[in-house]
Motif scaffolding. Structure first.
Motif, PDB file in Angstrom:
ATOM      1  N   GLY A 132     -11.042 116.337  65.405  1.00 23.15           N
ATOM      2  CA  GLY A 132     -12.734 116.630  66.562  1.00 23.15           C
ATOM      3  C   GLY A 132     -13.917 117.500  65.973  1.00 23.15           C
ATOM      4  O   GLY A 132     -14.278 117.704  64.838  1.00 23.15           O
ATOM      5  N   CYS A 133     -14.622 118.307  67.073  1.00 21.45           N
ATOM      6  CA  CYS A 133     -15.633 119.403  66.036  1.00 21.45           C
ATOM      7  C   CYS A 133     -15.692 120.667  67.668  1.00 21.45           C
ATOM      8  O   CYS A 133     -15.255 120.059  68.839  1.00 21.45           O
ATOM      9  CB  CYS A 133     -16.656 118.717  65.888  1.00 21.45           C
ATOM     10  N   TYR A 166      -5.728 121.324  67.674  1.00 18.69           N
ATOM     11  CA  TYR A 166      -6.211 120.521  68.578  1.00 18.69           C
ATOM     12  C   TYR A 166      -5.763 119.308  68.039  1.00 18.69           C
ATOM     13  O   TYR A 166      -6.446 118.276  69.026  1.00 18.69           O
ATOM     14  CB  TYR A 166      -7.587 120.557  68.866  1.00 18.69           C
ATOM     15  N   THR A 167      -4.967 118.814  67.829  1.00 17.50           N
ATOM     16  CA  THR A 167      -5.105 117.417  67.051  1.00 17.50           C
ATOM     17  C   THR A 167      -4.547 116.628  67.760  1.00 17.50           C
ATOM     18  O   THR A 167      -5.390 115.982  68.301  1.00 17.50           O
ATOM     19  CB  THR A 167      -4.013 117.505  65.592  1.00 17.50           C
ATOM     20  N   ASN A 170      -7.516 115.915  70.387  1.00 13.52           N
ATOM     21  CA  ASN A 170      -8.627 115.447  69.830  1.00 13.52           C
ATOM     22  C   ASN A 170      -8.432 113.959  69.755  1.00 13.52           C
ATOM     23  O   ASN A 170      -9.257 113.018  69.844  1.00 13.52           O
ATOM     24  CB  ASN A 170      -8.946 115.886  68.691  1.00 13.52           C
ATOM     25  N   ASN A 213     -12.069 110.561  61.928  1.00  8.86           N
ATOM     26  CA  ASN A 213     -12.875 111.424  63.331  1.00  8.86           C
ATOM     27  C   ASN A 213     -14.229 111.234  63.547  1.00  8.86           C
ATOM     28  O   ASN A 213     -14.895 110.703  62.891  1.00  8.86           O
ATOM     29  CB  ASN A 213     -12.750 112.983  62.510  1.00  8.86           C
ATOM     30  N   ARG A 246     -20.522 114.292  71.972  1.00  8.08           N
ATOM     31  CA  ARG A 246     -19.892 115.334  72.412  1.00  8.08           C
ATOM     32  C   ARG A 246     -20.126 115.613  73.696  1.00  8.08           C
ATOM     33  O   ARG A 246     -19.346 116.468  74.611  1.00  8.08           O
ATOM     34  CB  ARG A 246     -20.835 116.184  72.131  1.00  8.08           C
ATOM     35  N   LYS A 249     -16.894 113.972  74.893  1.00  8.84           N
ATOM     36  CA  LYS A 249     -16.065 114.893  74.422  1.00  8.84           C
ATOM     37  C   LYS A 249     -15.688 115.847  76.011  1.00  8.84           C
ATOM     38  O   LYS A 249     -14.393 116.363  76.323  1.00  8.84           O
ATOM     39  CB  LYS A 249     -15.860 115.398  73.111  1.00  8.84           C
TER      40      LYS A 249
END
Length: 254
Positions: A132-133, A166-167, A170, A213, A246, A249
């Protein structure tokens, strides 16, 4: 060198990178207690590296400076980091002893966010996460995409040391966007097994992120197709695609 993520708060990591004698750097100490515990076990901080001004990344710094007066602090050029520190700009180098880290300005999550790159590690705060970001609190989609592009150009074997665990969260979103991605499926399974054992899923490698990702895979056909299906139109350009991903998300609930 020993790389260690120290858990803090609910899902933060404070990173330490130390030599065999325990001498090393501390990255983003949002609270002091985990670092003080590590010091009791042998860690000898030589410097603090701060990626951005948010309290969960710098909140423990003053207490650590009280324990180790004169400890060098390398931080963004931002008055919101209200500490005695050396202000870092793009192209600067944070140097203490044998430790050297190149500084990259990577705005997006915040306007003054920086990353530290050195010794095969990328300390990227809340810009790039595993799968993620970061959210865009202050920057624009164009800025964040440019920042991610800069990080994506680093050597693929670079360890990605980000600020939060957060893996799996995400991964839930990434698998909706890119469900047929075998690398993403493997990464998700590995991360799930790690968390079942209460182990950190970090660091990942940049190669892992480039393969799985979605925020680093904006230009790929699967991500473009998912965005077209989600929003009923093809993205106009890379920035439009990133902004749409984004936004998706931000409203996603697994």
């Amino acid at each position: 060198m020993v790389l260690q993520p120290l858990p803090a708060f609910t899902d933060n990591y404070i990173w330490t990178l130390a030599d065999a004698a325990g001498r090393g750097v501390v990255v983003d100490p949002g609270e002091a207690r985990p670092v003080l515990r590590a010091a009791d076990a042998g860690l000898q901080p030589l410097a603090l590296l701060l990626t951005h001004h948010h309290a969960d990344h710098i909140g423990g710094a003053l207490e650590l400076l009280a324990r180790w007066p004169g400890l060098p602090v390398f931080a963004p050029d931002d008055p919101r980091v209200d500490l005695p520190c050396q202000r870092m700009r793009d192209g600067d180098q944070a140097t203490v002893g044998d430790w050297r880290f190149d500084v990259l300005e990577i705005p997006g999550h915040t306007s003054s966010h920086i990353a530290f790159v050195g010794h095969g590690r990328l300390f990227c705060g809340d810009t790039l996460f595993s799968l993620g970001c970061g959210r865009l609190f202050e920057g624009t989609p164009a800025q964040m995409l440019a920042s991610l592009d800069r990080l994506a150009a680093l050597p693929p074997d670079t360890d990605v040391c980000c600020g939060h665990e957060y893996t799996l969260a995400n991964a839930a979103f990434a698998r909706v966007v890119d469900p047929d991605n075998a690398a993403l499926r493997r990464r998700t399974e590995e991360a799930f097994a790690m968390r079942q054992q209460h182990l950190p899923t970090l660091p990942s490698t940049l190669a892992d992120e480039l393969a799985a990702n979605p925020f680093l895979r904006i230009d790929t056909a699967p991500v473009q197709a998912a965005l077209s299906a989600r929003f009923g139109r093809a993205p106009g350009d890379r920035v439009d695609a990133f902004a749409a991903l984004r936004h998706w998300k931000d409203g996603f609930g697994a």
